[in-house]
Design a protein around this motif. Structure first.
Motif, PDB file in Angstrom:
ATOM      1  N   GLY A 452      29.934 -27.989  44.837  1.00  0.00           N
ATOM      2  CA  GLY A 452      29.610 -29.469  45.489  1.00  0.00           C
ATOM      3  C   GLY A 452      28.844 -30.017  44.205  1.00  0.00           C
ATOM      4  N   ASP A 453      28.921 -31.585  44.183  1.00  0.00           N
ATOM      5  CA  ASP A 453      28.318 -32.140  43.355  1.00  0.00           C
ATOM      6  C   ASP A 453      27.109 -33.041  43.861  1.00  0.00           C
ATOM      7  N   ARG A 454      26.762 -32.534  45.067  1.00  0.00           N
ATOM      8  CA  ARG A 454      25.540 -33.353  45.848  1.00  0.00           C
ATOM      9  C   ARG A 454      24.735 -32.311  46.162  1.00  0.00           C
ATOM     10  N   LEU A 455      23.525 -32.300  46.021  1.00  0.00           N
ATOM     11  CA  LEU A 455      22.285 -31.278  46.496  1.00  0.00           C
ATOM     12  C   LEU A 455      22.424 -30.954  48.032  1.00  0.00           C
ATOM     13  N   ARG A 456      22.614 -32.071  48.810  1.00  0.00           N
ATOM     14  CA  ARG A 456      22.450 -31.945  50.192  1.00  0.00           C
ATOM     15  C   ARG A 456      23.440 -31.477  50.730  1.00  0.00           C
ATOM     16  N   LEU A 457      24.978 -31.705  50.201  1.00  0.00           N
ATOM     17  CA  LEU A 457      26.124 -30.840  50.484  1.00  0.00           C
ATOM     18  C   LEU A 457      25.869 -29.475  50.248  1.00  0.00           C
ATOM     19  N   ARG A 458      25.476 -29.159  49.199  1.00  0.00           N
ATOM     20  CA  ARG A 458      25.425 -27.623  48.635  1.00  0.00           C
ATOM     21  C   ARG A 458      24.541 -26.802  49.429  1.00  0.00           C
ATOM     22  N   ALA A 459      23.399 -27.669  49.730  1.00  0.00           N
ATOM     23  CA  ALA A 459      22.512 -26.708  50.579  1.00  0.00           C
ATOM     24  C   ALA A 459      22.941 -26.650  52.142  1.00  0.00           C
ATOM     25  N   SER A 460      23.535 -27.525  52.642  1.00  0.00           N
ATOM     26  CA  SER A 460      23.983 -27.661  54.015  1.00  0.00           C
ATOM     27  C   SER A 460      25.359 -26.569  54.218  1.00  0.00           C
ATOM     28  N   ALA A 461      26.028 -26.686  53.006  1.00  0.00           N
ATOM     29  CA  ALA A 461      27.244 -25.521  53.006  1.00  0.00           C
ATOM     30  C   ALA A 461      26.681 -24.093  53.066  1.00  0.00           C
ATOM     31  N   ALA A 462      25.620 -23.990  51.902  1.00  0.00           N
ATOM     32  CA  ALA A 462      25.059 -22.732  51.828  1.00  0.00           C
ATOM     33  C   ALA A 462      24.548 -22.098  53.053  1.00  0.00           C
ATOM     34  N   LEU A 463      23.553 -23.109  53.663  1.00  0.00           N
ATOM     35  CA  LEU A 463      22.781 -22.462  54.823  1.00  0.00           C
ATOM     36  C   LEU A 463      23.717 -22.253  55.890  1.00  0.00           C
ATOM     37  N   THR A 464      24.722 -23.090  56.066  1.00  0.00           N
ATOM     38  CA  THR A 464      25.933 -22.685  57.090  1.00  0.00           C
ATOM     39  C   THR A 464      26.509 -21.482  57.005  1.00  0.00           C
ATOM     40  N   LEU A 466      25.207 -18.783  55.222  1.00  0.00           N
ATOM     41  CA  LEU A 466      24.045 -17.800  55.548  1.00  0.00           C
ATOM     42  C   LEU A 466      23.936 -17.348  56.985  1.00  0.00           C
ATOM     43  N   THR A 467      23.858 -18.492  57.801  1.00  0.00           N
ATOM     44  CA  THR A 467      23.643 -18.492  59.242  1.00  0.00           C
ATOM     45  C   THR A 467      25.023 -17.582  59.796  1.00  0.00           C
ATOM     46  N   ASP A 468      26.010 -17.962  59.530  1.00  0.00           N
ATOM     47  CA  ASP A 468      27.239 -17.518  59.969  1.00  0.00           C
ATOM     48  C   ASP A 468      27.298 -15.993  59.641  1.00  0.00           C
ATOM     49  N   ALA A 469      26.884 -15.605  58.359  1.00  0.00           N
ATOM     50  CA  ALA A 469      26.725 -14.416  58.036  1.00  0.00           C
ATOM     51  C   ALA A 469      25.896 -13.340  58.800  1.00  0.00           C
ATOM     52  N   THR A 470      24.672 -14.234  59.016  1.00  0.00           N
ATOM     53  CA  THR A 470      23.663 -13.266  59.561  1.00  0.00           C
ATOM     54  C   THR A 470      24.090 -13.285  61.111  1.00  0.00           C
ATOM     55  N   ASP A 474      27.068  -9.801  58.914  1.00  0.00           N
ATOM     56  CA  ASP A 474      27.533  -9.187  57.830  1.00  0.00           C
ATOM     57  C   ASP A 474      26.477  -9.014  56.830  1.00  0.00           C
ATOM     58  N   LEU A 475      25.817  -8.071  56.754  1.00  0.00           N
ATOM     59  CA  LEU A 475      24.621  -8.084  55.904  1.00  0.00           C
ATOM     60  C   LEU A 475      24.706  -8.127  54.597  1.00  0.00           C
ATOM     61  N   ALA A 476      25.860  -7.669  54.032  1.00  0.00           N
ATOM     62  CA  ALA A 476      26.201  -7.718  52.648  1.00  0.00           C
ATOM     63  C   ALA A 476      26.382  -9.379  52.201  1.00  0.00           C
ATOM     64  N   ALA A 477      26.942 -10.061  52.994  1.00  0.00           N
ATOM     65  CA  ALA A 477      27.379 -11.553  52.756  1.00  0.00           C
ATOM     66  C   ALA A 477      26.050 -12.454  52.826  1.00  0.00           C
ATOM     67  N   ARG A 505      14.157 -18.870  56.972  1.00  0.00           N
ATOM     68  CA  ARG A 505      13.374 -17.733  57.196  1.00  0.00           C
ATOM     69  C   ARG A 505      13.722 -17.102  58.761  1.00  0.00           C
ATOM     70  N   VAL A 506      14.418 -17.770  59.612  1.00  0.00           N
ATOM     71  CA  VAL A 506      14.712 -16.812  60.830  1.00  0.00           C
ATOM     72  C   VAL A 506      16.235 -16.200  60.395  1.00  0.00           C
ATOM     73  N   ASP A 507      17.090 -16.808  59.417  1.00  0.00           N
ATOM     74  CA  ASP A 507      18.195 -16.060  58.977  1.00  0.00           C
ATOM     75  C   ASP A 507      17.672 -14.868  58.472  1.00  0.00           C
ATOM     76  N   LEU A 508      16.911 -14.621  57.718  1.00  0.00           N
ATOM     77  CA  LEU A 508      16.450 -13.445  56.781  1.00  0.00           C
ATOM     78  C   LEU A 508      15.739 -12.571  57.812  1.00  0.00           C
ATOM     79  N   ALA A 509      15.028 -13.082  58.814  1.00  0.00           N
ATOM     80  CA  ALA A 509      14.208 -12.206  59.642  1.00  0.00           C
ATOM     81  C   ALA A 509      15.128 -11.470  60.676  1.00  0.00           C
ATOM     82  N   VAL A 510      16.139 -12.219  61.163  1.00  0.00           N
ATOM     83  CA  VAL A 510      17.096 -11.878  62.008  1.00  0.00           C
ATOM     84  C   VAL A 510      18.112 -10.759  61.423  1.00  0.00           C
ATOM     85  N   GLY A 511      18.519 -11.120  59.944  1.00  0.00           N
ATOM     86  CA  GLY A 511      19.350 -10.249  59.520  1.00  0.00           C
ATOM     87  C   GLY A 511      18.658  -8.981  59.122  1.00  0.00           C
ATOM     88  N   ALA A 512      17.218  -8.891  58.835  1.00  0.00           N
ATOM     89  CA  ALA A 512      16.632  -7.680  58.660  1.00  0.00           C
ATOM     90  C   ALA A 512      16.651  -6.687  59.703  1.00  0.00           C
TER      91      ALA A 512
END
Length: 874
Positions: A452-464, A466-470, A474-477, A505-512
């Motif tokens: 993505g060429d927009r920071l907010r788009l990339r951040a939203s997509a990456a966080l989505t 991560l949360t889905d994988a958590t 899917d610990l590896a993803a 932070r919640v994703d990381l804590a729950v994923g752990a």
């Protein structure tokens, strides 16, 4: 473009009359359906008595004439009331004064002192003479001038001003008009010689609306009357014109969408058509936004100073008014706005969508994303809708708080959007709602996070992603996504990253929770994540973190805190805000665990059943804990087959995290012991490997088998949870009793009772080796201290733990920030974690801690938390 001028259209000079028609000299006949409005009659009477000039000023159709005519009919019995309905002919001195004298004469005001009226012009003697004769009256006369807007000729208004100022108490002048009359009203206001009955007072209330509809043979309930009053804003003509719709529609008051055009025709004829064409065009474009901000209206209409025009329209009561809750802004009456939008769509259909796009961008630039999205939707511009939502970081907000009304409005239009923006939003909304996102949307989000060429788009997509994988486990993803999303969130402006950081932070804590991290570290991470979510107002992820934390607290034996955390998670699920959130299965599991540990078996079974019905029952933190809970409940009821059936799917799962495996294997060993199968228990422990908790289970097997084993079970480790402490003491006490060291064994069991009593942790004693259960029944010292183990027994006051002495009061009150730091100290957060949670420096946190210790009169953090609880500060 120059500002349009608010003026009446040019009039043809009238032809002089010789006498006023009789209809002009009497109040109009009122319809049979006119209702009595005593609050306004009383207000008008007070206004007339208070000041020589009374203005009844309101828009067309508001009920000015009806109100004044009804009042005049009632007042005529006490005071002479002259009535004159004005028309364009009266904007001429000779015509006006001739008609005014006829009206006063008809009311009997000048009967004893007739006054000749000039046939042409107004002699200089006329107005003073009329004022003198009125001033000499014993009782003041009232002159009502209806439709006073027509009076604009200086020769008329100047004379009328002179009459008001010089007639003294002999005249009370009432002017009914839409706009402020061409009189020096500002001077009257300064002198306190003018009263005003304005549009706000004339508007119908809900009760009056209901009464009017009943008079029109349309009975409605109070709710329907209030809805119609709100939609018409109490406009009398609108309520009357809505009556046929109300008669034909079951719930008419909720919408006037079925209007056949009567209201639009009325507004067009009475409000719009008399305006100059340039001003009508101005209103057509200005009607697109709901609120009329001068800067926005200038952009839509090309008018350089629209504030002047809007102010003039408001003063003219042209269904434009200042917004009471938005200083500097104006609003159109909703029915006039609908009329204008209908005209705009019919006359200039191609201009509608571009105007909505302009509004969308203006509102977005001014931080009003909801209004911006509404206008983008009205323009049917799905790409703009998606762009606006992403630029406002709606995806992280949904992940943090749950989807909101904004998404529900945009859901359908974006359902088939093909761009990456729409795909990311759909994926984020699905994850936030606890649904599986479409694989294509998730794949598009993954690509957007990298390309993505927009920071907010990339951040939203990456966080989505991560949360889905958590949440899928899917610990590896999740690990890969976390490394990608962290720098993107850090690059956001500080004021915009709080919700995204809370989700991370919640994703990381729950994923752990799926890892082999120690349980105490997992709890600390979840506390930190929950605190960050609270700071960011991220209720959805906070509820997730707190629910998982409650499970670990219950397993750890911190039962009171586990019940609080579970209740907090449920409260977050049902609180007002973005919308209803699911009750977490983890919260019900934690509640069931705590109740089972307190030996409330029926309640524990009820909560375990609830946990199985709630969403998230298959999550990493819930599924194994719920399996152990239900298995243990069956075991305690000697339902061994059911117990092993619930436990079996997890028993040989090598992917099970360490904390969960400890409890699954531990329950399997207890079940084998209950079934008198020590060899099965030993075989299970052979598979475990060299882990700390394995020694406790081996000791349990040996003690149940009747032998003390080789060495004494270890003392509880420093920092171990209450459940582990109590179990270790019970095993050690059983071993001491077995080897004949009865005094040491009793002392150890007393220590276990003392530690467990604060949490009513009963189950470890009722589930202990037989040596312990026997001693609790037979040794007097133990039997007395163990009375609380019976859930139905009443403990005597002398058996209760001694009360602590009263703590001294706080030296001085804690500040809000100090109280916040104290709360984090109670949650066992480190200085660095508190700083990160509160978005302040470590040095600032240390300064707050030093101040807290001083104010509470203690030297250590733990003492500060204890003292704060004694003082009910926590």
């Amino acid at each position: 473009m120059t500002s349009p001028t608010v003026v009446e259209p040019p009039r043809t000079p009238p032809v002089p009359r010789t006498a006023a028609p009789a209809a002009k000299l009497a109040p109009p006949a009122l319809p049979r359906t006119t209702i009595d409005r005593p609050r306004l009659s009383r207000a008008l009477s007070r206004a007339v008595r208070r000041a020589p000039l009374t203005l009844v000023r309101a828009p067309a159709g508001a009920g000015k004439t009806t109100l004044t005519a009804r009042w005049a009919a009632e007042e005529a019995a006490r005071t002479p009331v002259a009535w004159l309905s004005l028309d364009p002919y009266d904007d001429d001195p000779a015509e006006f004064w001739a008609d005014a004298v006829q009206a006063l004469d008809r009311a009997g005001v000048l009967r004893d002192h007739p006054l000749p009226t000039p046939l042409e012009g107004t002699p200089t003697w006329f107005v003073p003479e009329l004022a003198g004769r009125l001033a000499a009256l014993e009782r003041p006369a009232v002159l009502v001038l209806d439709d006073a807007d027509v009076l604009s000729a200086p020769a008329v208004t100047t004379g009328l001003d002179l009459l008001v100022r010089t007639a003294g108490r002999g005249l009370r002048l009432v002017l009914c008009s839409r706009a402020e009359p061409q009189l020096p009203v500002h001077r009257y206001r300064l002198a306190g010689s003018v009263s005003l009955i304005d549009a706000g007072r004339i508007r119908f209330t809900a009760d009056e609306t209901r009464e009017l509809l009943a008079a029109l043979a349309v009975p409605v309930d109070q709710e329907a009357a209030e809805a119609l009053r709100a939609e018409t804003q109490g406009w009398a003509a609108g309520i009357r014109l809505a009556a046929p719709i109300a008669r034909a529609t079951p719930r008419p008051a909720t919408s006037l969408a079925q209007d056949d055009g009567e209201i639009a025709r009325y507004l067009s004829a009475e409000v719009l058509d008399p305006l100059p064409a340039e001003l009508r065009r101005f209103l057509l474009h200005a009607a697109v936004p709901g609120d009329l901000w001068p800067e926005l209206v200038a952009d839509l209409t090309g008018t350089p100073c629209p504030g002047r025009v809007l102010g003039a329209l408001a003063r003219a009561n042209a269904f434009v008014e200042e917004a009471p809750d938005a200083p500097g802004g104006y609003r159109l009456h909703p029915l006039l706005r609908e009329t204008l939008l209908g005209r705009l769509s019919a006359e200039r259909h191609g201009a509608v969508a571009p105007l909505h796009r302009r509004c969308a961008r203006w509102y977005a630039d001014h931080g009003s994303v909801a209004e911006a999205v509404d206008h983008a939707l009205a323009a049917e511009d799905r790409d703009l809708v998606a762009q606006l939502l992403l630029d406002e970081l709606s995806a992280p907000r949904w992940l943090a708080r749950g989807t909101d009304a904004l998404w529900r409005r945009a859901d359908r239009p974006l359902a088939d959007g093909r761009g990456s923006d729409a795909a990311v939003l759909r994926a984020a909304a699905a994850v936030a709602d606890g649904r599986d996102p479409d694989p294509d949307d998730l794949a598009a989000a993954a690509r957007a996070s990298e390309e993505g060429d927009r920071l907010r788009l990339r951040a939203s997509a990456a966080l989505t992603c991560l949360t889905d994988a958590t949440r899928r486990g899917d610990l590896a993803a999740a690990t890969t996504d976390a490394s990608a999303v962290d720098p993107l969130i850090e690059a956001l402006p500080p004021e915009e990253r709080r919700e995204a950081m809370a989700v991370l932070r919640v994703d990381l804590a729950v994923g752990a929770l799926r890892s082999d991290e120690p349980a105490d570290r997992l709890r600390a991470d979840l506390r930190t994540a929950a605190a960050a979510a609270r700071e960011a107002g991220a209720g959805a992820v906070r509820g997730l973190a707190v629910a998982d934390l409650a499970v670990l607290e219950a397993l750890d034996g911190d039962l009171t805190q586990a019940l609080r955390s579970a209740a907090e998670s449920d409260e977050l699920a049902v609180e007002d805000g973005a919308g209803p959130r699911p009750l977490r299965s983890a919260a019900a599991t934690a509640t069931g665990w705590a109740l089972l540990q307190r030996f409330s078996l029926a309640e524990a079974a009820d909560w375990s059943a609830r946990a199985g019905r709630r969403p998230g029952a298959e999550s990493a933190s819930t599924a194994p804990a719920l399996a152990v809970l239900t298995s243990r409940s069956h075991r305690l009821h000697r339902e061994y087959d059911e117990a092993i059936g619930r436990l079996e799917p997890w028993l040989h799962d090598r992917a099970l995290p360490g904390w969960a495996r400890e409890h699954v294997v531990g329950e399997a060993v207890r079940l084998a012991i209950a079934r008198h199968e020590p060899s099965t228990a030993a075989a299970l422990l052979d598979e475990v490997g060299d882990l700390g908790w394995r020694d406790r289970l081996l000791a349990r097997v040996a003690l149940v088998a009747g032998g003390p084993g080789g060495t004494a079970p270890a003392e509880p480790e420093a920092g171990a949870g209450l459940a582990v402490q109590v179990e270790s003491l019970l095993l050690r006490g059983a071993w001491l009793l077995t080897v004949g060291r009865e005094a040491a064994g009793i002392e150890t069991l007393l220590a276990a009772l003392g530690r467990a009593r604060s949490e009513l942790l009963r189950l470890p004693f009722l589930d202990a080796p037989p040596q312990v259960r026997r001693a609790l029944r037979t040794v007097p010292a133990l039997r007395e201290d163990a009375r609380w183990l019976n859930p139905t027994a009443r403990v005597h006051a002398e058996a209760a733990p001694p009360q602590r002495p009263a703590a001294p009061a706080v030296i001085e009150p804690l500040s809000a920030r100090e109280a916040e730091v104290l709360q984090h100290l109670a949650e066992l957060l480190s200085t660095e974690e508190i700083a990160a949670t509160m978005f302040v420096s470590v040095n600032t946190v240390r300064t707050h801690i030093r101040s807290i210790l001083r104010k509470l009169g203690v030297a250590r953090r733990n003492d500060a938390v204890r003292r704060a609880r004694e003082l009910d500060l926590l």
